[in-house]
Design a protein around this motif. Structure first.
Motif, PDB file in Angstrom:
ATOM      1  N   LYS A 197      10.669  10.182   1.627  1.00  0.00           N
ATOM      2  CA  LYS A 197      11.278  10.687   2.856  1.00  0.00           C
ATOM      3  C   LYS A 197      10.184  10.863   3.904  1.00  0.00           C
ATOM      4  O   LYS A 197       9.059  11.268   3.575  1.00  0.00           O
ATOM      5  N   HIS A 198      10.526  10.579   5.176  1.00  0.00           N
ATOM      6  CA  HIS A 198       9.581  10.738   6.282  1.00  0.00           C
ATOM      7  C   HIS A 198      10.011  11.893   7.185  1.00  0.00           C
ATOM      8  O   HIS A 198      11.205  12.102   7.416  1.00  0.00           O
ATOM      9  N   TYR A 199       9.009  12.628   7.719  1.00  0.00           N
ATOM     10  CA  TYR A 199       9.258  13.785   8.571  1.00  0.00           C
ATOM     11  C   TYR A 199       8.350  13.732   9.802  1.00  0.00           C
ATOM     12  O   TYR A 199       7.284  13.105   9.776  1.00  0.00           O
ATOM     13  N   THR A 200       8.790  14.428  10.848  1.00  0.00           N
ATOM     14  CA  THR A 200       7.977  14.609  12.051  1.00  0.00           C
ATOM     15  C   THR A 200       7.854  16.098  12.327  1.00  0.00           C
ATOM     16  O   THR A 200       8.830  16.842  12.195  1.00  0.00           O
ATOM     17  N   PHE A 201       6.648  16.534  12.709  1.00  0.00           N
ATOM     18  CA  PHE A 201       6.447  17.943  13.074  1.00  0.00           C
ATOM     19  C   PHE A 201       5.243  18.042  14.016  1.00  0.00           C
ATOM     20  O   PHE A 201       4.210  17.415  13.781  1.00  0.00           O
ATOM     21  N   LYS A 202       5.392  18.776  15.101  1.00  0.00           N
ATOM     22  CA  LYS A 202       4.291  19.010  16.048  1.00  0.00           C
ATOM     23  C   LYS A 202       3.531  17.718  16.379  1.00  0.00           C
ATOM     24  O   LYS A 202       2.298  17.667  16.322  1.00  0.00           O
ATOM     25  N   GLU A 203       4.283  16.676  16.725  1.00  0.00           N
ATOM     26  CA  GLU A 203       3.714  15.364  17.068  1.00  0.00           C
ATOM     27  C   GLU A 203       2.911  14.735  15.924  1.00  0.00           C
ATOM     28  O   GLU A 203       2.049  13.889  16.147  1.00  0.00           O
ATOM     29  N   LYS A 204       3.209  15.170  14.724  1.00  0.00           N
ATOM     30  CA  LYS A 204       2.552  14.584  13.550  1.00  0.00           C
ATOM     31  C   LYS A 204       3.610  14.006  12.615  1.00  0.00           C
ATOM     32  O   LYS A 204       4.800  14.291  12.734  1.00  0.00           O
ATOM     33  N   LYS A 205       3.141  13.185  11.658  1.00  0.00           N
ATOM     34  CA  LYS A 205       4.040  12.535  10.703  1.00  0.00           C
ATOM     35  C   LYS A 205       3.675  12.946   9.281  1.00  0.00           C
ATOM     36  O   LYS A 205       2.493  13.044   8.931  1.00  0.00           O
ATOM     37  N   ALA A 206       4.714  13.166   8.471  1.00  0.00           N
ATOM     38  CA  ALA A 206       4.509  13.489   7.060  1.00  0.00           C
ATOM     39  C   ALA A 206       5.415  12.597   6.219  1.00  0.00           C
ATOM     40  O   ALA A 206       6.500  12.210   6.650  1.00  0.00           O
ATOM     41  N   ALA A 207       4.946  12.275   5.016  1.00  0.00           N
ATOM     42  CA  ALA A 207       5.751  11.494   4.074  1.00  0.00           C
ATOM     43  C   ALA A 207       5.783  12.233   2.743  1.00  0.00           C
ATOM     44  O   ALA A 207       4.747  12.704   2.263  1.00  0.00           O
ATOM     45  N   MET A 208       6.971  12.356   2.178  1.00  0.00           N
ATOM     46  CA  MET A 208       7.118  12.968   0.860  1.00  0.00           C
ATOM     47  C   MET A 208       7.432  11.873  -0.154  1.00  0.00           C
ATOM     48  O   MET A 208       8.377  11.111   0.015  1.00  0.00           O
ATOM     49  N   HIS A 209       6.615  11.777  -1.176  1.00  0.00           N
ATOM     50  CA  HIS A 209       6.822  10.800  -2.252  1.00  0.00           C
ATOM     51  C   HIS A 209       7.172  11.566  -3.528  1.00  0.00           C
ATOM     52  O   HIS A 209       6.353  12.341  -4.023  1.00  0.00           O
ATOM     53  N   VAL A 210       8.367  11.346  -4.047  1.00  0.00           N
ATOM     54  CA  VAL A 210       8.774  11.957  -5.321  1.00  0.00           C
ATOM     55  C   VAL A 210       8.685  10.852  -6.380  1.00  0.00           C
ATOM     56  O   VAL A 210       9.384   9.841  -6.298  1.00  0.00           O
ATOM     57  N   ILE A 211       7.804  11.044  -7.353  1.00  0.00           N
ATOM     58  CA  ILE A 211       7.495  10.007  -8.346  1.00  0.00           C
ATOM     59  C   ILE A 211       7.778  10.539  -9.741  1.00  0.00           C
ATOM     60  O   ILE A 211       7.344  11.649 -10.079  1.00  0.00           O
ATOM     61  N   ASP A 212       8.475   9.744 -10.550  1.00  0.00           N
ATOM     62  CA  ASP A 212       8.662  10.215 -11.924  1.00  0.00           C
ATOM     63  C   ASP A 212       7.417   9.908 -12.758  1.00  0.00           C
ATOM     64  O   ASP A 212       6.624   9.015 -12.440  1.00  0.00           O
ATOM     65  N   GLU A 213       7.230  10.679 -13.809  1.00  0.00           N
ATOM     66  CA  GLU A 213       5.997  10.630 -14.597  1.00  0.00           C
ATOM     67  C   GLU A 213       5.752   9.248 -15.198  1.00  0.00           C
ATOM     68  O   GLU A 213       4.605   8.792 -15.271  1.00  0.00           O
ATOM     69  N   THR A 214       6.815   8.564 -15.613  1.00  0.00           N
ATOM     70  CA  THR A 214       6.663   7.238 -16.223  1.00  0.00           C
ATOM     71  C   THR A 214       6.051   6.247 -15.236  1.00  0.00           C
ATOM     72  O   THR A 214       5.135   5.496 -15.576  1.00  0.00           O
ATOM     73  N   LEU A 215       6.556   6.258 -13.999  1.00  0.00           N
ATOM     74  CA  LEU A 215       6.022   5.356 -12.982  1.00  0.00           C
ATOM     75  C   LEU A 215       4.573   5.715 -12.646  1.00  0.00           C
ATOM     76  O   LEU A 215       3.728   4.825 -12.479  1.00  0.00           O
ATOM     77  N   LEU A 216       4.286   6.995 -12.548  1.00  0.00           N
ATOM     78  CA  LEU A 216       2.914   7.431 -12.264  1.00  0.00           C
ATOM     79  C   LEU A 216       1.951   6.907 -13.327  1.00  0.00           C
ATOM     80  O   LEU A 216       0.884   6.368 -13.014  1.00  0.00           O
ATOM     81  N   LYS A 217       2.328   7.041 -14.597  1.00  0.00           N
ATOM     82  CA  LYS A 217       1.465   6.589 -15.688  1.00  0.00           C
ATOM     83  C   LYS A 217       1.303   5.066 -15.658  1.00  0.00           C
ATOM     84  O   LYS A 217       0.232   4.543 -15.981  1.00  0.00           O
ATOM     85  N   GLU A 218       2.373   4.371 -15.252  1.00  0.00           N
ATOM     86  CA  GLU A 218       2.291   2.916 -15.133  1.00  0.00           C
ATOM     87  C   GLU A 218       1.309   2.524 -14.031  1.00  0.00           C
ATOM     88  O   GLU A 218       0.487   1.621 -14.210  1.00  0.00           O
ATOM     89  N   TRP A 219       1.384   3.212 -12.895  1.00  0.00           N
ATOM     90  CA  TRP A 219       0.447   2.946 -11.801  1.00  0.00           C
ATOM     91  C   TRP A 219      -0.994   3.177 -12.237  1.00  0.00           C
ATOM     92  O   TRP A 219      -1.891   2.397 -11.920  1.00  0.00           O
ATOM     93  N   ILE A 220      -1.211   4.280 -12.958  1.00  0.00           N
ATOM     94  CA  ILE A 220      -2.565   4.625 -13.392  1.00  0.00           C
ATOM     95  C   ILE A 220      -3.089   3.597 -14.392  1.00  0.00           C
ATOM     96  O   ILE A 220      -4.240   3.155 -14.318  1.00  0.00           O
ATOM     97  N   LEU A 221      -2.221   3.185 -15.320  1.00  0.00           N
ATOM     98  CA  LEU A 221      -2.643   2.240 -16.363  1.00  0.00           C
ATOM     99  C   LEU A 221      -2.885   0.846 -15.807  1.00  0.00           C
ATOM    100  O   LEU A 221      -3.908   0.214 -16.074  1.00  0.00           O
ATOM    101  N   LEU A 222      -1.921   0.356 -15.005  1.00  0.00           N
ATOM    102  CA  LEU A 222      -1.991  -1.030 -14.538  1.00  0.00           C
ATOM    103  C   LEU A 222      -2.773  -1.201 -13.244  1.00  0.00           C
ATOM    104  O   LEU A 222      -3.111  -2.310 -12.861  1.00  0.00           O
ATOM    105  N   GLY A 223      -3.036  -0.084 -12.542  1.00  0.00           N
ATOM    106  CA  GLY A 223      -3.721  -0.193 -11.256  1.00  0.00           C
ATOM    107  C   GLY A 223      -2.862  -0.887 -10.218  1.00  0.00           C
ATOM    108  O   GLY A 223      -3.376  -1.493  -9.272  1.00  0.00           O
TER     109      GLY A 223
END
Length: 291
Positions: free
Chosen positions: A55-81
């Motif tokens: 999800k993307h947000y705007t606040f005080k002329e700035k931008k924020a992004a929220m990434h919700v990641i499940d543990e399985t995908l995180l471990k896959e990213w870490i393992l496979l690069g």
């Protein structure tokens, strides 16, 4: 910054499924590592219907992004690069919420880089290296020099990452800066490929010769994990390998790696009769070491 963003992550932090919340600010990293956002909120959950939700947000002329990641995908990213930015985010983030020290232990494990994790990552990089090298050589021999060049650049990148992992470090996005210090010979190969005034054909010809030696010298460490798994039974079909949880990370690169290991006399082919005359099932086994 944290106070402004607290309402966004606080509700998720209260859910039992949430393992931790991290905040990464652009001022800590270059803009490309935060996709030009001023802040990234990284929320890791045990499981989710969508492995990745953004999800993307705007606040005080700035931008924020929220990434919700499940543990399985995180471990896959870490393992496979397969998501290089995740290492930068984990290393340079501030912990906002940590259930049962999950994030503390994760960061500690990444810093220490246990040997088993290194061995698997080296195997995966080695398999990718072999596929790129083999494809590049085939393109070169067919006279498709630009396509060969593309494969060779990728193979050198995998060779560089392999050298960095072997030294006990995680490959960063600026992997060539790392490898210049760790293994200047590989850096020199890369420089010769992109900067040499020789013809492209000559550059590729010389590079294939030099790379072949470097790849051969790393076969024992690059193939160690695969060979250890394959030693667990007498012989394997390709389908059995692809469905083995230890070998899943090799996926599309596995067949090319097997042929390379047969060529290097580390694997043998076992032929088993089928119902058809003169056609056999093809199985693979680790070659027995001579005592």
């Amino acid at each position: 910054m944290e106070d402004i963003l607290r309402p966004i992550y606080q509700e998720r932090a209260s859910q039992s499924n949430t393992l931790g919340v991290l905040m990464v600010e652009k001022k800590q990293l270059s803009a490309d590592l935060t996709d030009s956002f001023d802040v990234i909120l990284l929320i890791i959950v045990k499981e989710a219907e969508q492995p990745l939700f953004i999800k993307h947000y705007t606040f005080k002329e700035k931008k924020a992004a929220m990434h919700v990641i499940d543990e399985t995908l995180l471990k896959e990213w870490i393992l496979l690069g397969s998501n290089r930015k995740i290492f930068e985010w984990l290393f340079h983030s501030q912990i906002l919420f940590d259930r049962n020290d999950y994030l503390f232990n994760l960061k500690k494990e990444l810093r220490e880089f246990p040997f088993y994790g290194r061995k698997v990552k080296m195997g995966v990089e080695f398999a990718k290296l072999i596929r790129r090298f083999v494809n590049g050589k085939a393109m070169f021999e067919s006279g498709h020099y630009l396509d060969a060049y593309n494969h060779v650049v990728h193979s050198l990148h995998h060779l560089a990452r392999l050298a960095v992992i072997e030294s006990g470090l995680h490959p960063e996005l600026t992997v060539w800066n790392q490898v210049k210090q760790i293994e200047p010979e590989i850096y020199k190969l890369y420089e010769e490929l992109v900067k040499s005034e020789e013809t492209l054909e000559k550059r590729l010809e010389l590079l294939f010769l030099a790379s072949e030696f470097m790849i051969h010298s790393r076969t024992s460490i690059g193939a160690a994990h695969v060979l250890e798994v394959l030693e667990e039974r007498e012989y394997w079909s390709i389908n059995e390998m692809l469905n083995n949880k230890e070998l899943v990370p090799y996926s599309v690169d596995l067949s090319v790696l097997l042929e390379y290991l047969i060529d290097k006399q580390l694997l043998d082919v076992v032929e088993v009769n089928t119902k058809g005359q003169g056609i056999f099932h093809r199985y693979y086994k680790v070659r027995e070491k001579l005592s």
